[in-house]
Design a protein around this motif. Sequence first.
Motif, short mmCIF file in Angstrom:
data_model
loop_
_atom_site.label_atom_id
_atom_site.label_comp_id
_atom_site.label_asym_id
_atom_site.label_seq_id
_atom_site.Cartn_x
_atom_site.Cartn_y
_atom_site.Cartn_z
N ASN A 1 0.85 -1.20 0.00
CA ASN A 1 0.00 0.00 0.00
C ASN A 1 0.88 1.25 0.00
O ASN A 1 1.63 1.48 0.94
CB ASN A 1 -0.91 0.00 1.23
N THR A 2 0.80 2.03 -1.07
CA THR A 2 1.65 3.22 -1.24
C THR A 2 0.79 4.46 -1.42
O THR A 2 -0.21 4.43 -2.15
CB THR A 2 2.58 3.05 -2.44
N GLU A 3 1.20 5.54 -0.79
CA GLU A 3 0.50 6.81 -0.91
C GLU A 3 1.50 7.92 -1.23
O GLU A 3 2.60 7.96 -0.68
CB GLU A 3 -0.20 7.16 0.41
N LEU A 4 1.10 8.80 -2.14
CA LEU A 4 1.83 10.02 -2.42
C LEU A 4 0.92 11.20 -2.08
O LEU A 4 -0.27 11.18 -2.39
CB LEU A 4 2.25 10.12 -3.89
N ARG A 5 1.50 12.23 -1.45
CA ARG A 5 0.71 13.40 -1.08
C ARG A 5 1.56 14.65 -1.31
O ARG A 5 2.73 14.69 -0.93
CB ARG A 5 0.29 13.31 0.38
N VAL A 6 0.96 15.66 -1.91
CA VAL A 6 1.63 16.94 -2.14
C VAL A 6 0.80 18.03 -1.48
O VAL A 6 -0.41 18.12 -1.67
CB VAL A 6 1.80 17.23 -3.64
N ASP A 7 1.48 18.88 -0.71
CA ASP A 7 0.84 20.01 -0.04
C ASP A 7 1.46 21.29 -0.59
O ASP A 7 2.68 21.49 -0.48
CB ASP A 7 1.05 19.91 1.47
N ALA A 8 0.64 22.16 -1.18
CA ALA A 8 1.16 23.38 -1.79
C ALA A 8 1.73 24.33 -0.75
O ALA A 8 2.64 25.12 -1.05
CB ALA A 8 0.05 24.08 -2.58
N GLY A 9 1.23 24.26 0.48
CA GLY A 9 1.75 25.11 1.54
C GLY A 9 1.71 26.59 1.18
O GLY A 9 0.68 27.11 0.73
N THR A 10 2.82 27.27 1.32
CA THR A 10 2.90 28.70 1.01
C THR A 10 3.36 28.97 -0.42
O THR A 10 3.57 30.13 -0.80
CB THR A 10 3.88 29.39 1.98
N SER A 11 3.53 27.92 -1.21
CA SER A 11 4.03 28.10 -2.58
C SER A 11 2.97 28.72 -3.47
O SER A 11 1.77 28.64 -3.21
CB SER A 11 4.47 26.75 -3.16
N SER A 12 3.42 29.31 -4.57
CA SER A 12 2.50 29.93 -5.52
C SER A 12 2.42 29.17 -6.84
O SER A 12 1.54 29.44 -7.66
CB SER A 12 2.94 31.37 -5.80
N GLY A 13 3.33 28.24 -7.05
CA GLY A 13 3.34 27.49 -8.30
C GLY A 13 2.70 26.12 -8.17
O GLY A 13 2.04 25.81 -7.18
N ARG A 14 2.91 25.29 -9.17
CA ARG A 14 2.39 23.92 -9.18
C ARG A 14 3.50 22.96 -8.78
O ARG A 14 4.64 23.09 -9.22
CB ARG A 14 1.86 23.56 -10.56
#
Length: 217
Positions: free
Chosen positions: A181-194
């Motif tokens: 079981n694998t998970e990837l997660r991205v959090d934009a946080g304070t960034s302005s780009g992708r």
Amino acid sequence: MRERVAVARKGVVTVLGAVLTLALSAPAQASTVATPETVPDGNITAEVVAANGSGCAPGTARVVANSDKTGFRIRYSDFVAEAGSGVDTTARRKNCQLGVVLTVPAGWTFAVAAVDYRGRARLSAGATGLQRTNYYWQGSSDSGRTEVTFAGPYNGFWSTRDVAHALIYLPCEQQRVLNINTELRVDAGTSSGRSSMSMTATDGDVDTLFNLNWTRC
């Protein structure tokens, strides 16, 4: 107990380790020796018997046994999490649960000695990416979890390694599903780009590698 190692070309990496115990319903042989006696003479086959999740749509994950019989590889073709400007919020987390079955020659059994995970990440400053994976044998009530966090700015390949200090061999002449079981997660946080993070590593075309140790029954 298992050892987690994270490697990155650029960026900040945080590793959270956990103890993983593979509790099997039948007795299994344990060893701290990491060198296999040898490898079987017969053929080894690996097969995906189940695939579920947003990170592995039908036909996008496959497993291949190594020709030298030292393990097997999982290759993903569409396992990418994204966050940031113009990205749907549902894309920030992707997961995949695979069921893998190995068929081995009679008179042999194996243990998972180490697992190598690889992928690519493009994280803007202020964004973070996370890889979380656990695996367990069918019938086991115990499992462990590893979390590895990458902080932007980051652009390049990433890799992590999970090493087993104690080898636990499957009972001889038994075939069980290995659930991964694998998970990837991205959090934009304070960034302005992708920002994005994937389990696809085009460099060498090896995304996840399970390294096996063999012993005679």
